[in-house]
Motif scaffolding. Structure first.
Motif, mmCIF file in Angstrom:
data_model
loop_
_atom_site.group_PDB
_atom_site.id
_atom_site.type_symbol
_atom_site.label_atom_id
_atom_site.label_comp_id
_atom_site.label_asym_id
_atom_site.label_seq_id
_atom_site.Cartn_x
_atom_site.Cartn_y
_atom_site.Cartn_z
ATOM 1 N N VAL A 22 0.841 -1.202 0.000
ATOM 2 C CA VAL A 22 0.000 0.000 0.000
ATOM 3 C C VAL A 22 0.872 1.246 0.000
ATOM 4 C CG1 VAL A 22 -1.773 1.279 1.244
ATOM 5 C CG2 VAL A 22 -1.856 -1.205 1.167
ATOM 6 N N GLN A 23 0.591 2.153 -0.946
ATOM 7 C CA GLN A 23 1.309 3.413 -1.072
ATOM 8 C C GLN A 23 0.323 4.547 -1.249
ATOM 9 O OE1 GLN A 23 3.989 2.791 -4.543
ATOM 10 N NE2 GLN A 23 5.510 3.645 -3.156
ATOM 11 N N TRP A 24 0.698 5.732 -0.765
ATOM 12 C CA TRP A 24 0.011 6.951 -1.154
ATOM 13 C C TRP A 24 0.686 7.406 -2.435
ATOM 14 C CZ3 TRP A 24 1.959 11.720 -2.305
ATOM 15 C CH2 TRP A 24 1.013 12.716 -2.558
ATOM 16 N N LEU A 25 -0.101 7.739 -3.455
ATOM 17 C CA LEU A 25 0.437 8.190 -4.740
ATOM 18 C C LEU A 25 -0.121 9.567 -5.068
ATOM 19 C CD1 LEU A 25 -0.084 4.860 -6.683
ATOM 20 C CD2 LEU A 25 2.072 5.756 -5.838
ATOM 21 N N PRO A 26 0.728 10.465 -5.606
ATOM 22 C CA PRO A 26 0.222 11.775 -6.025
ATOM 23 C C PRO A 26 -0.822 11.609 -7.134
ATOM 24 C CG PRO A 26 2.630 11.730 -6.034
ATOM 25 C CD PRO A 26 2.162 10.323 -5.838
ATOM 26 N N LYS A 27 -1.773 12.533 -7.185
ATOM 27 C CA LYS A 27 -2.811 12.507 -8.216
ATOM 28 C C LYS A 27 -2.153 12.436 -9.587
ATOM 29 C CE LYS A 27 -6.966 14.971 -9.587
ATOM 30 N NZ LYS A 27 -7.827 16.118 -9.286
ATOM 31 N N GLY A 28 -2.611 11.509 -10.437
ATOM 32 C CA GLY A 28 -2.086 11.357 -11.786
ATOM 33 C C GLY A 28 -0.944 10.366 -11.917
ATOM 34 N N VAL A 29 -0.360 9.890 -10.810
ATOM 35 C CA VAL A 29 0.726 8.908 -10.852
ATOM 36 C C VAL A 29 0.126 7.516 -10.718
ATOM 37 C CG1 VAL A 29 2.766 8.025 -9.654
ATOM 38 C CG2 VAL A 29 2.455 10.479 -9.944
ATOM 39 N N MET A 30 0.496 6.615 -11.618
ATOM 40 C CA MET A 30 -0.020 5.252 -11.596
ATOM 41 C C MET A 30 0.872 4.363 -10.736
ATOM 42 S SD MET A 30 -2.718 5.447 -13.405
ATOM 43 C CE MET A 30 -3.119 3.738 -13.580
ATOM 44 N N PRO A 31 0.293 3.323 -10.103
ATOM 45 C CA PRO A 31 1.100 2.387 -9.317
ATOM 46 C C PRO A 31 2.000 1.563 -10.229
ATOM 47 C CG PRO A 31 -1.169 1.632 -9.447
ATOM 48 C CD PRO A 31 -1.123 2.984 -10.084
ATOM 49 N N SER A 32 2.958 0.859 -9.639
ATOM 50 C CA SER A 32 3.853 -0.007 -10.399
ATOM 51 C C SER A 32 3.040 -1.081 -11.118
ATOM 52 C CB SER A 32 4.849 -0.681 -9.450
ATOM 53 O OG SER A 32 5.613 -1.633 -10.140
ATOM 54 N N ARG A 33 3.460 -1.454 -12.305
ATOM 55 C CA ARG A 33 2.795 -2.524 -13.054
ATOM 56 C C ARG A 33 3.325 -3.893 -12.642
ATOM 57 N NH1 ARG A 33 -0.069 -0.897 -17.764
ATOM 58 N NH2 ARG A 33 0.133 1.334 -18.106
ATOM 59 N N ILE A 34 4.359 -3.904 -11.817
ATOM 60 C CA ILE A 34 4.966 -5.150 -11.366
ATOM 61 C C ILE A 34 4.384 -5.515 -10.005
ATOM 62 C CG2 ILE A 34 7.127 -6.303 -10.758
ATOM 63 C CD1 ILE A 34 8.525 -4.200 -12.575
ATOM 64 N N ASN A 35 3.805 -6.722 -9.892
ATOM 65 C CA ASN A 35 3.219 -7.167 -8.628
ATOM 66 C C ASN A 35 4.253 -7.154 -7.515
ATOM 67 O OD1 ASN A 35 0.759 -7.542 -9.800
ATOM 68 N ND2 ASN A 35 0.929 -9.742 -9.983
ATOM 69 N N PHE A 36 3.810 -6.793 -6.314
ATOM 70 C CA PHE A 36 4.618 -6.796 -5.098
ATOM 71 C C PHE A 36 5.768 -5.795 -5.131
ATOM 72 C CE2 PHE A 36 2.966 -11.102 -5.862
ATOM 73 C CZ PHE A 36 1.991 -11.114 -4.885
#
Length: 75
Positions: A22-36
């Motif tokens: 779980v991460q907080w991400l800035p608006k417009g930034v997508m999470p990593s596409r790599i699991n874990f």
């Protein structure tokens, strides 16, 4: 939104719930596409690993870089 601790303007973003820690991400930034794996553009929150967790949801949240605090409104 202003930080309730220091009154500085907080950065708008979201908390993503997927197969990454779980991460907080800035608006417009997508999470990593790599699991874990986390993205270096986010702020990682304390996590507990579980194989059985939901995916595809996110919650609006605000981050204060001075106080290192994330605030998420509830329903």
């Amino acid at each position: 939104m202003n930080c309730p601790y220091c009154s500085k303007e907080m950065v708008e973003g979201y908390i993503y719930n997927g197969s990454q820690p779980v991460q907080w991400l800035p608006k417009g930034v997508m999470p990593s596409r790599i699991n874990f794996k986390t993205t270096d553009k986010g702020i990682t929150l304390k996590n507990k690993f579980s194989f059985f967790k939901a995916s595809g949801y996110s919650a609006e949240a605000f981050y204060c870089d001075q106080c290192n605090i994330v605030i998420a409104p509830t329903e």
